[in-house]
Motif scaffolding. Sequence first.
Motif, mmCIF file in Angstrom:
data_model
loop_
_atom_site.group_PDB
_atom_site.id
_atom_site.type_symbol
_atom_site.label_atom_id
_atom_site.label_comp_id
_atom_site.label_asym_id
_atom_site.label_seq_id
_atom_site.Cartn_x
_atom_site.Cartn_y
_atom_site.Cartn_z
ATOM 1 N N SER A 119 38.132 43.359 27.732
ATOM 2 C CA SER A 119 39.399 42.632 27.749
ATOM 3 C C SER A 119 40.301 42.966 26.559
ATOM 4 O O SER A 119 41.388 42.388 26.442
ATOM 5 C CB SER A 119 39.127 41.121 27.786
ATOM 6 O OG SER A 119 38.207 40.757 26.783
ATOM 7 N N PRO A 130 42.378 45.309 26.002
ATOM 8 C CA PRO A 130 43.768 45.722 26.272
ATOM 9 C C PRO A 130 44.798 44.596 26.293
ATOM 10 O O PRO A 130 45.992 44.877 26.229
ATOM 11 C CB PRO A 130 43.664 46.413 27.639
ATOM 12 C CG PRO A 130 42.293 47.006 27.637
ATOM 13 C CD PRO A 130 41.446 45.955 26.954
ATOM 14 N N GLN A 140 44.105 38.089 35.825
ATOM 15 C CA GLN A 140 43.947 39.258 34.956
ATOM 16 C C GLN A 140 42.767 40.078 35.441
ATOM 17 O O GLN A 140 41.740 39.502 35.824
ATOM 18 C CB GLN A 140 43.697 38.794 33.516
ATOM 19 C CG GLN A 140 43.529 39.900 32.515
ATOM 20 C CD GLN A 140 44.816 40.671 32.266
ATOM 21 O OE1 GLN A 140 45.856 40.071 32.059
ATOM 22 N NE2 GLN A 140 44.746 41.984 32.325
ATOM 23 N N SER A 141 42.918 41.396 35.416
ATOM 24 C CA SER A 141 41.760 42.236 35.744
ATOM 25 C C SER A 141 41.699 43.454 34.836
ATOM 26 O O SER A 141 42.732 43.949 34.354
ATOM 27 C CB SER A 141 41.792 42.664 37.213
ATOM 28 O OG SER A 141 42.799 43.623 37.423
ATOM 29 N N PHE A 142 40.479 43.880 34.589
ATOM 30 C CA PHE A 142 40.188 45.086 33.798
ATOM 31 C C PHE A 142 39.161 45.873 34.607
ATOM 32 O O PHE A 142 38.101 45.326 34.941
ATOM 33 C CB PHE A 142 39.571 44.728 32.448
ATOM 34 C CG PHE A 142 40.371 43.746 31.654
ATOM 35 C CD1 PHE A 142 41.381 44.164 30.804
ATOM 36 C CD2 PHE A 142 40.116 42.386 31.770
ATOM 37 C CE1 PHE A 142 42.125 43.246 30.075
ATOM 38 C CE2 PHE A 142 40.852 41.463 31.049
ATOM 39 C CZ PHE A 142 41.857 41.891 30.198
ATOM 40 N N TYR A 165 37.220 49.708 34.802
ATOM 41 C CA TYR A 165 37.030 50.925 34.007
ATOM 42 C C TYR A 165 36.246 52.005 34.735
ATOM 43 O O TYR A 165 35.292 51.705 35.471
ATOM 44 C CB TYR A 165 36.290 50.594 32.705
ATOM 45 C CG TYR A 165 37.132 49.790 31.747
ATOM 46 C CD1 TYR A 165 37.975 50.426 30.837
ATOM 47 C CD2 TYR A 165 37.115 48.404 31.776
ATOM 48 C CE1 TYR A 165 38.771 49.700 29.978
ATOM 49 C CE2 TYR A 165 37.916 47.660 30.930
ATOM 50 C CZ TYR A 165 38.742 48.309 30.026
ATOM 51 O OH TYR A 165 39.542 47.593 29.182
ATOM 52 N N LYS A 225 51.087 46.308 35.579
ATOM 53 C CA LYS A 225 49.930 47.169 35.811
ATOM 54 C C LYS A 225 49.965 48.285 34.787
ATOM 55 O O LYS A 225 51.026 48.851 34.512
ATOM 56 C CB LYS A 225 49.977 47.784 37.211
ATOM 57 C CG LYS A 225 49.906 46.780 38.327
ATOM 58 C CD LYS A 225 49.888 47.493 39.669
ATOM 59 C CE LYS A 225 49.799 46.469 40.800
ATOM 60 N NZ LYS A 225 49.810 47.104 42.120
ATOM 61 N N HIS A 274 42.078 50.731 34.582
ATOM 62 C CA HIS A 274 43.296 50.047 35.043
ATOM 63 C C HIS A 274 43.266 48.599 34.547
ATOM 64 O O HIS A 274 42.200 47.978 34.533
ATOM 65 C CB HIS A 274 43.363 49.970 36.565
ATOM 66 C CG HIS A 274 43.124 51.268 37.260
ATOM 67 N ND1 HIS A 274 44.112 52.203 37.455
ATOM 68 C CD2 HIS A 274 41.998 51.786 37.808
ATOM 69 C CE1 HIS A 274 43.600 53.233 38.105
ATOM 70 N NE2 HIS A 274 42.326 53.007 38.326
ATOM 71 N N VAL A 275 44.427 48.105 34.222
ATOM 72 C CA VAL A 275 44.562 46.709 33.815
ATOM 73 C C VAL A 275 45.715 46.105 34.613
ATOM 74 O O VAL A 275 46.755 46.744 34.759
ATOM 75 C CB VAL A 275 44.876 46.600 32.301
ATOM 76 C CG1 VAL A 275 45.088 45.159 31.894
ATOM 77 C CG2 VAL A 275 43.780 47.233 31.469
ATOM 78 N N SER A 330 47.922 42.468 34.900
ATOM 79 C CA SER A 330 48.211 41.105 34.418
ATOM 80 C C SER A 330 49.220 40.469 35.367
ATOM 81 O O SER A 330 50.262 41.061 35.632
ATOM 82 C CB SER A 330 48.835 41.131 33.023
ATOM 83 O OG SER A 330 48.013 41.821 32.117
ATOM 84 N N SER A 352 33.761 46.166 35.084
ATOM 85 C CA SER A 352 35.040 45.507 35.345
ATOM 86 C C SER A 352 34.894 44.011 35.117
ATOM 87 O O SER A 352 33.777 43.466 35.122
ATOM 88 C CB SER A 352 35.520 45.769 36.781
ATOM 89 O OG SER A 352 34.697 45.101 37.697
ATOM 90 N N LYS A 359 37.387 40.427 36.019
ATOM 91 C CA LYS A 359 38.668 39.893 36.473
ATOM 92 C C LYS A 359 38.552 38.392 36.675
ATOM 93 O O LYS A 359 37.437 37.877 36.868
ATOM 94 C CB LYS A 359 39.138 40.569 37.753
ATOM 95 C CG LYS A 359 38.284 40.336 38.970
ATOM 96 C CD LYS A 359 38.872 41.087 40.167
ATOM 97 C CE LYS A 359 38.047 40.912 41.414
ATOM 98 N NZ LYS A 359 38.570 41.662 42.550
#
Lengths: 136, 138
Positions: free
Chosen positions: A41, A43, A71-73, A75, A103, A116-117, A119, B79, B81
Motif C-alpha cells: 500500500s 503507493p 482502493q486496490s494495489f 503487483y 489509476k 497497478h493502483v 484509487s 495484491s 484491495k
Amino acid sequence: MAAAPKVERAGPLRVTTASEAVRTFRLETGWPGAEGVVPLSFPVVWMKSPEIAEPIRAAAEEVGLPLHEAQSFDYIERLELDRSYDLMLEMRRETNPPRLVAKADIHATDGSLVGHVVSTLRLIDPTSVPAPEDLV
Amino acid sequence: MIAPTLKSGDRLPSRVIGPFLQENLAAYAAASGDFNPLHLELDFARRFGFAARPVHGMRLLAAFEPLLQEWREDLTPLSLKGQFLTPVLEGERATLSGRVAKIEQTASGFVGIIRLMAQTERGAPALMGEARMAARTV
C-alpha cells in the motif's frame, strides 16, 4: 444522453521508494518494525504528488469533499526499497454519483510493468449532508 | 507445481487495532501525505455528518498486510484491495479478520484468495476487501 466521463492522463511521473519514507509508513501502518519490505500500500504516499493531488483538489473545489471509497494495489513484482519508478496516470471524473477514479500503472525505469493502483474517491457535496445534530 | 499450502476456509487470526487517537490520525497523515481535513479537523468532520474525526480508510487496509505476513511467512501477498464502508471514528478500535475463500491454480503455482473484513467496535463493517497470496519464491 449522459456526458462522457472527463479523463485526464499524465506521466511518466518519477516516484521513489525512499527508505526513510518507507520506514515511516511501515511504523504508522502496523508493521512490527521500520525495516523490511516496501508495503503493497506504499503507493498511497505518491498521491501527494502535484500531478495527482491537483486534479483531486480541483474536483473538491468544484464538487465537494473527496472521500476515499475504494482502493486496490495489484503487483506483478514487489516494489523494492530505494528504487525509482515511473507512474502513468489516468484520472477519470464520473458524474452520477460524483467520483474521481485515479489509476496508475507502475513501471520500473527499464519500462517493465510492475503493478497497478486504483484509487476511487467519492465527491461529497457538503450541502447534501445533514448536520450532526440532525442525525440520530 | 508447488502444492497448495492453504485451504479454503483457513482463517487469519483476528487482530484488534487502535484505539486511534488524534495523534495517531495526525501521524498517519504525515506518513502517507493524506492531509484531508476530514481526518484531522473535528469541526470539518462534523460539517460532513461525522460525530468525530474518521480514521483514514487506508490506515485500516494497510494494516492487513503485516497481519497476512505474520500469519503466513512462507507466502507473499500479490495484491490488496478494499472498499471503505462504515467509518471507524477517533477513539475507537477496529477488528481485522479474514478467511481463505478459494485457491486458484496457475502456471507458476497456486494463488490463495483471502477475503478481508474490518469491523468497527459497534460491529458494523468498516472495510471489505481481498488479498491474493502466493508461495514465496526467494
